[in-house]
Motif scaffolding. Structure first.
Motif: not given
Length: 271
Positions: A41-42, A57, A59, A69, A73, A227, A229-230, A241
């Protein structure tokens, strides 16, 4: 997560929805960072609105000190505002380990501003690499390159992960601090592109050569708010991404930055 339609959104820590080019997950089920230890998690330490837990976001840890990411974000805050948390399934806890961000690389072609009049906003080059102040001990995930075209074939099963909203417009957003995953399938570009361009609420366009699209025709799982960037994963490899989705055409399409298309650009920031 649950079945729902949605539009591209920017989410302030997964709680407040507004128009823009981000995304997360709607549909699927809870999972853990034990199962996916490279998911991070960013955290935005200075979110625009108060939140009940630290978030930001998604990552993916692709090297001990490197996270991939989405560019949108991290393009509006300095590196000092970001922390990466690994091994934290529930964002309400202090589980796992944290690292501060030492450097942010944003793709030089990324743009996060309104287009000229008469043109649709474009999701383009939406990828970033975070260099951490010190390595994380957890496993990493390999990144797709130009030799992995088979992983992008329509019909390939993929998994997307994130801590985002459980619902989607027109319903009120319901954020979650728990990591979720959903199965989706790679889909041809043109229906997805058309869905974005014809979206009644937030029309957008993208370069199909630099994006990959998914759809879940069975349960309607898709990306939603929170979410961006996931990771999108095919056969244990990071192929995309999260950058957006569409509410058009009565279909649950989601779009992702195609990491294989940016392999050469990522070599230096990942070195």
């Amino acid at each position: 997560m649950r079945k729902s339609m949605w539009l591209p959104v920017v989410v302030a820590a997964g709680l407040v929805l507004s128009a823009g080019p981000a995304g997360a997950i709607v549909g699927g089920q809870e999972t853990t960072t034990d199962r996916h230890p490279w998911v991070v998690n960013v955290i935005n330490e200075k979110p625009p609105v108060p939140i009940p837990w630290r978030s930001g976001c998604g990552g993916a840890l692709v090297a001990p000190d490197k996270v991939i990411t989405a560019a949108h974000c991290v393009d509006e805050n300095p590196k000092e505002d970001f922390t990466v948390a690994a091994g934290r399934t529930d964002l309400r806890t202090q589980d796992g380990q944290e690292r501060k961000v030492a450097k942010i690389w944003i793709h030089p072609d990324f743009r996060h501003e309104a287009p000229p009049p008469g043109q649709l906003p474009e999701q383009g080059s939406d990828v970033a690499v975070l260099t951490l102040e010190s390595p994380l001990p957890g496993p990493t995930i390999p990144v797709a390159d130009e030799h992995d075209a088979d992983r992008y074939l329509p019909g390939r099963e993929a998994v997307v992960l994130g801590w985002g909203s459980l619902t989607a417009p027109p319903e009120q957003a319901v954020a979650t601090p728990l990591l979720h995953e959903a199965r989706m399938w790679i889909t041809p570009d043109q229906p997805c592109l058309r869905a974005h361009e014809e979206d009644e609420l937030n029309p957008m366009t993208f370069d199909a050569a630099k994006h990959v699209c998914t759809r879940d025709p069975f349960d309607g799982s898709t990306t939603g708010g929170g979410d961006s960037g996931g990771p999108l994963v095919v056969d244990g490899e990071l192929v995309g991404v999260v950058v957006g989705g569409s509410s058009s055409l009565d279909e649950d399409y989601a779009s992702f930055t195609d990491l294989s298309a940016f392999h050469a650009d990522l070599e230096d920031p990942l070195s």
